[in-house]
Design an enzyme around this catalytic site. Structure first.
Site, PDB file in Angstrom:
ATOM      1  N   ALA A  84    -102.270 -29.987 -19.907  1.00 25.40           N
ATOM      2  CA  ALA A  84    -103.486 -29.781 -19.121  1.00 25.40           C
ATOM      3  C   ALA A  84    -103.348 -30.647 -17.874  1.00 25.40           C
ATOM      4  O   ALA A  84    -102.627 -31.655 -17.888  1.00 25.40           O
ATOM      5  CB  ALA A  84    -104.697 -30.210 -19.931  1.00 25.40           C
ATOM      6  N   GLY A 120    -101.286 -29.565 -23.667  1.00 25.72           N
ATOM      7  CA  GLY A 120    -101.837 -28.215 -23.570  1.00 25.72           C
ATOM      8  C   GLY A 120    -100.756 -27.141 -23.445  1.00 25.72           C
ATOM      9  O   GLY A 120    -100.992 -25.988 -23.797  1.00 25.72           O
ATOM     10  N   GLU A 161     -99.651 -26.553 -26.921  1.00 24.85           N
ATOM     11  CA  GLU A 161    -100.780 -25.881 -27.582  1.00 24.85           C
ATOM     12  C   GLU A 161    -100.848 -24.408 -27.169  1.00 24.85           C
ATOM     13  O   GLU A 161    -101.143 -23.536 -27.983  1.00 24.85           O
ATOM     14  CB  GLU A 161    -102.092 -26.617 -27.249  1.00 24.85           C
ATOM     15  CG  GLU A 161    -102.166 -27.969 -27.930  1.00 24.85           C
ATOM     16  CD  GLU A 161    -103.369 -28.789 -27.495  1.00 24.85           C
ATOM     17  OE1 GLU A 161    -103.473 -29.072 -26.284  1.00 24.85           O
ATOM     18  OE2 GLU A 161    -104.212 -29.126 -28.343  1.00 24.85           O
ATOM     19  N   GLU A 173    -100.857 -36.628 -26.097  1.00 26.26           N
ATOM     20  CA  GLU A 173    -102.238 -36.983 -25.727  1.00 26.26           C
ATOM     21  C   GLU A 173    -102.633 -38.409 -26.095  1.00 26.26           C
ATOM     22  O   GLU A 173    -103.341 -39.080 -25.341  1.00 26.26           O
ATOM     23  CB  GLU A 173    -103.234 -36.002 -26.359  1.00 26.26           C
ATOM     24  CG  GLU A 173    -103.302 -34.649 -25.670  1.00 26.26           C
ATOM     25  CD  GLU A 173    -102.276 -33.654 -26.182  1.00 26.26           C
ATOM     26  OE1 GLU A 173    -101.333 -34.066 -26.900  1.00 26.26           O
ATOM     27  OE2 GLU A 173    -102.408 -32.460 -25.861  1.00 26.26           O
TER      28      GLU A 173
HETATM   29  N1  COA Z   1    -101.095 -32.861 -15.147  1.00 26.88           N
HETATM   30  C1  COA Z   1    -101.074 -32.961 -13.800  1.00 26.88           C
HETATM   31  N2  COA Z   1     -99.946 -33.077 -13.075  1.00 26.88           N
HETATM   32  C2  COA Z   1     -98.794 -33.060 -13.748  1.00 26.88           C
HETATM   33  C3  COA Z   1     -98.727 -32.956 -15.149  1.00 26.88           C
HETATM   34  C4  COA Z   1     -99.942 -32.837 -15.848  1.00 26.88           C
HETATM   35  N3  COA Z   1     -99.983 -32.701 -17.174  1.00 26.88           N
HETATM   36  N4  COA Z   1     -97.410 -33.001 -15.515  1.00 26.88           N
HETATM   37  C5  COA Z   1     -96.714 -33.129 -14.387  1.00 26.88           C
HETATM   38  N5  COA Z   1     -97.531 -33.167 -13.317  1.00 26.88           N
HETATM   39  C6  COA Z   1     -97.157 -33.287 -11.889  1.00 26.88           C
HETATM   40  C7  COA Z   1     -96.803 -34.711 -11.534  1.00 26.88           C
HETATM   41  O1  COA Z   1     -97.954 -35.476 -11.270  1.00 26.88           O
HETATM   42  C8  COA Z   1     -95.947 -34.477 -10.306  1.00 26.88           C
HETATM   43  O2  COA Z   1     -96.782 -34.180  -9.232  1.00 26.88           O
HETATM   44  P1  COA Z   1     -96.517 -34.875  -7.771  1.00 26.88           P
HETATM   45  O3  COA Z   1     -95.146 -34.454  -7.392  1.00 26.88           O
HETATM   46  O4  COA Z   1     -97.586 -34.310  -6.906  1.00 26.88           O
HETATM   47  O5  COA Z   1     -96.614 -36.348  -8.010  1.00 26.88           O
HETATM   48  C9  COA Z   1     -95.180 -33.185 -10.633  1.00 26.88           C
HETATM   49  O6  COA Z   1     -95.976 -32.535 -11.646  1.00 26.88           O
HETATM   50  C10 COA Z   1     -93.796 -33.401 -11.183  1.00 26.88           C
HETATM   51  O7  COA Z   1     -93.869 -34.255 -12.313  1.00 26.88           O
HETATM   52  P2  COA Z   1     -93.031 -35.609 -12.474  1.00 26.88           P
HETATM   53  O8  COA Z   1     -93.766 -36.518 -13.421  1.00 26.88           O
HETATM   54  O9  COA Z   1     -92.686 -36.148 -11.125  1.00 26.88           O
HETATM   55  O10 COA Z   1     -91.698 -35.049 -13.147  1.00 26.88           O
HETATM   56  P3  COA Z   1     -90.690 -35.836 -14.095  1.00 26.88           P
HETATM   57  O11 COA Z   1     -89.500 -34.949 -14.235  1.00 26.88           O
HETATM   58  O12 COA Z   1     -90.472 -37.217 -13.591  1.00 26.88           O
HETATM   59  O13 COA Z   1     -91.414 -35.957 -15.504  1.00 26.88           O
HETATM   60  C11 COA Z   1     -92.733 -35.157 -17.369  1.00 26.88           C
HETATM   61  C12 COA Z   1     -91.689 -34.810 -16.268  1.00 26.88           C
HETATM   62  C13 COA Z   1     -93.103 -33.824 -18.006  1.00 26.88           C
HETATM   63  C14 COA Z   1     -92.092 -36.078 -18.386  1.00 26.88           C
HETATM   64  C15 COA Z   1     -93.968 -35.828 -16.720  1.00 26.88           C
HETATM   65  O14 COA Z   1     -94.397 -35.023 -15.647  1.00 26.88           O
HETATM   66  C16 COA Z   1     -95.122 -36.029 -17.646  1.00 26.88           C
HETATM   67  O15 COA Z   1     -95.076 -36.900 -18.499  1.00 26.88           O
HETATM   68  N6  COA Z   1     -96.187 -35.215 -17.503  1.00 26.88           N
HETATM   69  C17 COA Z   1     -97.420 -35.367 -18.254  1.00 26.88           C
HETATM   70  C18 COA Z   1     -97.231 -34.874 -19.659  1.00 26.88           C
HETATM   71  C19 COA Z   1     -98.484 -35.054 -20.460  1.00 26.88           C
HETATM   72  O16 COA Z   1     -98.912 -36.143 -20.772  1.00 26.88           O
HETATM   73  N7  COA Z   1     -99.108 -33.922 -20.818  1.00 26.88           N
HETATM   74  C20 COA Z   1    -100.252 -33.906 -21.648  1.00 26.88           C
HETATM   75  C21 COA Z   1    -101.490 -33.833 -20.858  1.00 26.88           C
HETATM   76  S1  COA Z   1    -102.897 -33.789 -21.926  1.00 26.88           S
END
Ligand code: COA
Length: 260
Positions: A66, A112, A115, A135
């Site tokens: 999400a 999400g 999910e 989460e």
């Molecule tokens: N919500 C909002 N933005 C998200 C996102 C999320 N769940 N997951 C990734 N993004 C965005 C990042 O903020 C970034 O945006 P920006 O370039 O404007 O800063 C872009 O997507 C790329 O992500 P980034 O974190 O730079 O890539 P990465 O390869 O370094 O890491 C992940 C990849 C998936 C490990 C990391 O993005 C992450 O941990 N995301 C969140 C996962 C999460 O907790 N999801 C559950 C949410 S309830």
């Protein structure tokens, strides 16, 4: 219909929905959830569409969760509403759709995103896919059905560990535990899903819809899956698909189903 955050293609009765926010790793913001809701509603009503494949754009992610930026400041009421609305509009809606939905998990499927994949009827992953419910690392719990569907798919103990550690599993781990049905090289993922969908669409759409309903019944609190199966089974006997399927078998020819 045009969608801000989705690409939809249709070929040979199979629709492919691609979530298209690659710069945000296809994170589910409100607009994308609304697009998905409309797309699944529209495709679900179209009798020509016999199977739907759901995937993410880019090489990195199915859906990275999400959109955290949208709910970081939410109150208790807003958080409750976010989960309730999302579950009803999208996750439960997909699970209960009579058209089969296959998740083609092409990279990160987190929170999400996992999910969403779990709400689909089954999942195929590419070798680079990584899945998890992170989460609790954000101080919240899965709110789009993850605490229910993950234990249903992989068992309670494994689900507890994945949820509590907030860790990610590889595609091979997901395959071993039954979270995904197949793991294939990245470049072959969509073709593989299409080949599975092609097997599905040879069968009676009416019977498939009823089978989805009967299987799901066992997983709903207060419903008796066996009774639901009996009802759904009986209804099939009043359909043209049933007449066609049994007649074709007896006449030693291929059935041509209409879904009626
Ligand atoms: N919500 C909002 N933005 C998200 C996102 C999320 N769940 N997951 C990734 N993004 C965005 C990042 O903020 C970034 O945006 P920006 O370039 O404007 O800063 C872009 O997507 C790329 O992500 P980034 O974190 O730079 O890539 P990465 O390869 O370094 O890491 C992940 C990849 C998936 C490990 C990391 O993005 C992450 O941990 N995301 C969140 C996962 C999460 O907790 N999801 C559950 C949410 S309830």
């Amino acid at each position: 219909m045009n969608y801000e955050n989705l690409l939809i293609t249709t070929e040979n009765n199979i629709a492919t929905i691609t979530i298209n926010r690659p710069t945000k790793l296809n994170a589910l913001n409100v607009a994308t959830i609304s697009d998905l809701n409309k797309a699944f509603k529209t495709l679900g009503k179209n009798d020509e569409i016999r199977a739907i494949i759901l995937t993410g754009s880019g090489e990195k992610a199915f859906v990275a969760g999400a959109d955290i930026s949208e709910f970081a400041h939410f109150s208790i009421e807003e958080g409750t509403q976010l989960a309730a609305e999302g579950q009803e509009k999208l996750f439960d809606f997909i699970e209960n759709l009579k058209t089969p939905v296959i998740a083609a998990v092409n990279g990160f499927a987190l929170g999400g995103g996992l999910e969403l994949a779990m709400a689909c009827h089954f999942r195929v992953a590419s070798e680079n896919a990584k899945m998890g419910l992170p989460e609790v690392s954000l101080g919240v719990i899965p709110g789009y059905g993850g605490t229910q569907r993950l234990p249903q798919l992989i068992g309670k103990g494994r689900a507890m560990e994945m949820i509590m550690t907030a860790g990610m599993v590889t595609a091979q781990d997901a395959y071993r535990t039954g979270l995904v049905n197949h793991v294939v090289p990245e470049a072959e993922l969509l073709d593989y899903c299409i080949s599975v969908a092609n097997k599905i669409i040879k069968n009676s759409p009416y019977a498939i819809g009823k089978a989805i309903k009967a299987v799901n019944a066992n997983f709903k609190e207060g419903k008796n899956g066996y009774e639901a199966e009996i009802k759904a089974f009986g209804k099939c006997f009043g359909t043209e698909d049933f007449k066609e399927g049994t007649t074709a078998f007896l006449e030693k020819r291929k059935a041509v189903f209409t879904g009626k």
